[in-house]
Design a protein around this motif. Structure first.
Motif, short mmCIF file in Angstrom:
data_model
loop_
_atom_site.label_atom_id
_atom_site.label_comp_id
_atom_site.label_asym_id
_atom_site.label_seq_id
_atom_site.Cartn_x
_atom_site.Cartn_y
_atom_site.Cartn_z
N HIS A 445 0.84 -1.20 0.00
CA HIS A 445 0.00 0.00 0.00
C HIS A 445 0.87 1.24 0.00
O HIS A 445 1.98 1.26 0.54
N ASN A 447 0.35 5.91 -0.32
CA ASN A 447 -0.54 7.06 -0.47
C ASN A 447 0.32 8.26 -0.85
O ASN A 447 1.52 8.10 -1.15
N ALA A 448 -0.25 9.43 -0.84
CA ALA A 448 0.49 10.61 -1.29
C ALA A 448 1.64 10.97 -0.36
O ALA A 448 2.55 11.69 -0.76
N CYS A 485 -0.61 1.40 -5.05
CA CYS A 485 -1.61 2.37 -5.47
C CYS A 485 -1.16 3.81 -5.21
O CYS A 485 -0.73 4.15 -4.11
N SER A 486 -1.28 4.63 -6.24
CA SER A 486 -1.12 6.09 -6.13
C SER A 486 0.21 6.53 -5.54
O SER A 486 0.32 7.64 -5.01
N GLN A 489 1.74 9.92 -6.64
CA GLN A 489 1.07 11.18 -6.31
C GLN A 489 1.88 12.00 -5.31
O GLN A 489 1.72 13.22 -5.23
N MET A 502 3.08 3.88 -9.58
CA MET A 502 1.71 3.94 -10.06
C MET A 502 1.08 5.28 -9.69
O MET A 502 1.25 5.77 -8.57
N VAL A 503 0.28 5.84 -10.62
CA VAL A 503 -0.32 7.16 -10.41
C VAL A 503 -1.75 7.05 -9.88
O VAL A 503 -2.36 8.07 -9.54
N ASP A 504 -2.31 5.85 -9.84
CA ASP A 504 -3.69 5.69 -9.43
C ASP A 504 -3.87 4.32 -8.78
O ASP A 504 -2.90 3.58 -8.59
N GLU A 505 -5.11 3.98 -8.47
CA GLU A 505 -5.41 2.67 -7.91
C GLU A 505 -4.97 1.57 -8.86
O GLU A 505 -5.09 1.70 -10.09
N ILE A 548 -1.18 4.07 -16.28
CA ILE A 548 -1.16 4.03 -14.82
C ILE A 548 0.27 4.07 -14.28
O ILE A 548 0.51 4.35 -13.11
#
Length: 563
Positions: A445, A447-448, A485-486, A489, A502-505, A548
């Motif tokens: 996992h 996140n930003a 995911c992401s 970002q 990866m830029v998204d889910e 992605i």
């Protein structure tokens, strides 16, 4: 009775002349180092049954003098005053200017040998007349304070003794070093004597160095009573004087041949691990000996094998010439092996046909350990702190897919995969510090803010800035993959290697398809930059969104860390 320092020197040398005659200069130095160890009791306040501070100071001089005699010094006064003519030789002041000496000590601007020689000549007739006056002179040049930092003089003496040991070791070729270092050692013995005198003055007591010395060296050896010492080589009274450890029983070498073979096997194993463990390749002597010859031959062999690839071949020929020109003699200061050298050799090795690689190792087995420097080392890091109830990441499938694709490639024998599952910040840091990797692949996992690792109470977010700093220890790192995911970002630039993420889910299937495409390419000898394009095509061929995936190309220092 007034006795000069040279008088004490020659008397001591006379008493121990026979013992000194059969002793090497190194053995004499060892005795001097031993008695210098006694001087630590001034600061450590450690009780010693067989000597006290005055005895330790006198013993230090009692071995300093025979060492000078062994090195052929005619006059200790000339040796000392040539460097310390009543002033500090660096700032040429008494007392010396501490700040000036610290700022430019040892440079020609301050250490003017010509000016020191002039002062020696001018002040010669006013030189100290006996040991106490020498002690006083050094007290004026380098005043001691009763409240000074504890241990300064003993630490400084340790440094000077180390420098003296070097001077003795190189004496036959570079004799001039010894004289200056011997003078420095004497100055710190005097410094310790002055500190001891200050300590006694607090109790209204005095220390007469000359009297104390003569009491222990009264024209004969007090241990055997002879005018010329006839003590045994190892007097019983000196055993256990410094060493106080319990008696230990240690097995002796039973089979010298087996002992040597064992050491050789270990050396070969360590050399085989070069390039796989962080730090082992830091000091490779690529500019000398077998290492230089091996790398030069390897560059030539690969250049000839890649004749069709003119650009790479030309670079390899230039590298081979450069390596040959940088060859240096044993014992000289070494150049460091730089990342650009390894990058070029690794790129060429991957481009070479496997038959060529096998031929090189078969025909020149001495090159085989060197080719391990060119292996590609991959670390796969996984973490799923949310647990299966949140999202059943199939991280085991991704690891299996990576291993499977590598095993199917032509370069499978040149790619080493390590895994770190259920990763925490501590376990990741430790793995990065203890091994060297070309690719670090994270699956899990994100996140930003960063990637999610295991924490004491569940999930812990390792922020991207902290992650990049942790990765800085990996000087050979080419690529970081954030298959989560992401992840991209939170990144807008790279300060190190190529970053792919990866830029998204992204679901498990997409993550695995990407991994298969990337490692198919890497295992066939493609670069990470080429491999990410092939991975994008793999996504597209399965009806998945290639966009992605994003990449950021960073910059990296061209050299490995220096000393």
């Amino acid at each position: 009775m007034q006795l000069s320092l040279d008088d004490l020197y020659r008397m001591t040398a006379h008493i121990y002349q026979d013992a000194n005659l059969g002793r090497s200069r190194e053995a004499t130095l060892l005795h001097f180092v031993e008695v210098c160890g006694m001087l630590t009791l001034i600061d450590r306040k450690k009780k010693r049954d067989k000597f006290d501070v005055p005895g330790a100071l006198c013993k230090a001089l009692g071995w300093y003098f025979p060492l000078l005699a062994k090195m052929g010094v005619e006059s200790v006064e000339q040796l000392l005053f040539a460097k310390y003519p009543g002033v500090c030789p660096y700032c040429r002041k008494s007392p010396h200017a501490e700040q000036d000496c610290k700022l430019v000590r040892g440079t020609e601007e301050v250490l003017s040998h010509e000016k020191v020689r002039e002062l020696t000549s001018e002040n010669w007739d006013s030189r100290p007349k006996d040991l106490n006056e020498w002690q006083a002179m050094f007290g004026r040049i380098y005043p001691r304070s009763y409240n000074a930092a504890a241990g300064f003089s003993t630490i400084a003496l340790l440094e000077e003794v180390g420098e003296l040991a070097e001077a003795v070791r190189v004496f036959d070729r570079y004799p001039h070093y010894f004289y200056g270092e011997a003078a420095d050692v004497f100055s710190y013995i005097m410094g310790l004597a002055n500190e001891y005198s200050l300590a006694l003055s607090e109790r209204d007591e005095t220390f007469d160095f000359q009297v104390e010395y003569l009491a222990r060296y009264p024209g004969l050896c007090i241990a055997c009573g002879a005018k010329i010492c006839i003590c045994p080589t190892v007097p019983q009274a000196t055993v256990g004087r410094m060493a106080k450890e319990m008696p230990l029983s240690v097995g002796a070498i039973q089979n010298a041949e087996e002992f040597e073979k064992s050491g050789r096997d270990v050396a070969n194993r360590v050399l085989e691990s070069v390039g796989r463990v962080t730090g082992i390749d830091t000091y490779l002597p690529f500019d000398r000996g077998e290492m230089n010859a091996g790398l030069t031959q390897l560059a030539f062999r690969l250049a000839n094998a890649l004749g069709d690839n003119k650009e790479t071949a030309d670079q390899l020929f230039e590298l081979a010439i450069r390596l040959g020109n940088e060859k240096r003699q044993s014992g000289t200061e070494a150049h460091r092996l730089t990342v650009d050298v390894l990058d070029l050799l690794k790129e060429a090795w991957l481009k070479a046909d496997p038959e060529i690689q096998a031929a090189i190792e078969l025909e020149q087995p001495e090159l085989r350990p060197l080719t391990h420097i060119l292996d590609t080392n991959i670390l796969v890091v996984t973490a799923n702190p949310r647990g299966r109830d949140d999202r059943a990441l199939r991280l085991d499938r991704e690891i299996s897919a990576i291993q499977e694709r590598v095993l199917m490639g032509n370069e499978r024998d040149r790619i080493n995969i390590s895994t770190l599952t259920a990763a925490t910040v501590d376990s990741l840091r430790h793995r990065l510090l203890s091994n060297s990797f070309d690719v670090v692949h994270f699956a899990g996992h994100a996140n930003a803010e960063g990637i999610e690792l295991e924490g004491e109470d569940g999930s812990h977010t390792l922020e991207f800035g902290a992650l990049m700093k942790m990765l800085e220890v990996q000087k050979s790192l080419k690529c970081v993959i954030l298959n989560a995911c992401s992840a991209m970002q939170g990144l807008d630039r790279a300060t190190g290697p190529l970053i792919i993420g990866m830029v998204d889910e992204i679901d498990d299937d997409e993550a695995i398809v990407f991994a298969k495409g990337f490692y198919d390419a890497l295992a066939s000898g493609r670069s990470p930059e080429e491999a990410v394009g092939i991975a994008e095509t793999a996504l597209e061929s399965m009806g998945m969104d290639r966009h992605i995936v994003a990449r950021i190309s960073g910059t990296r220092s061209a050299h490995r860390a220096e000393n």
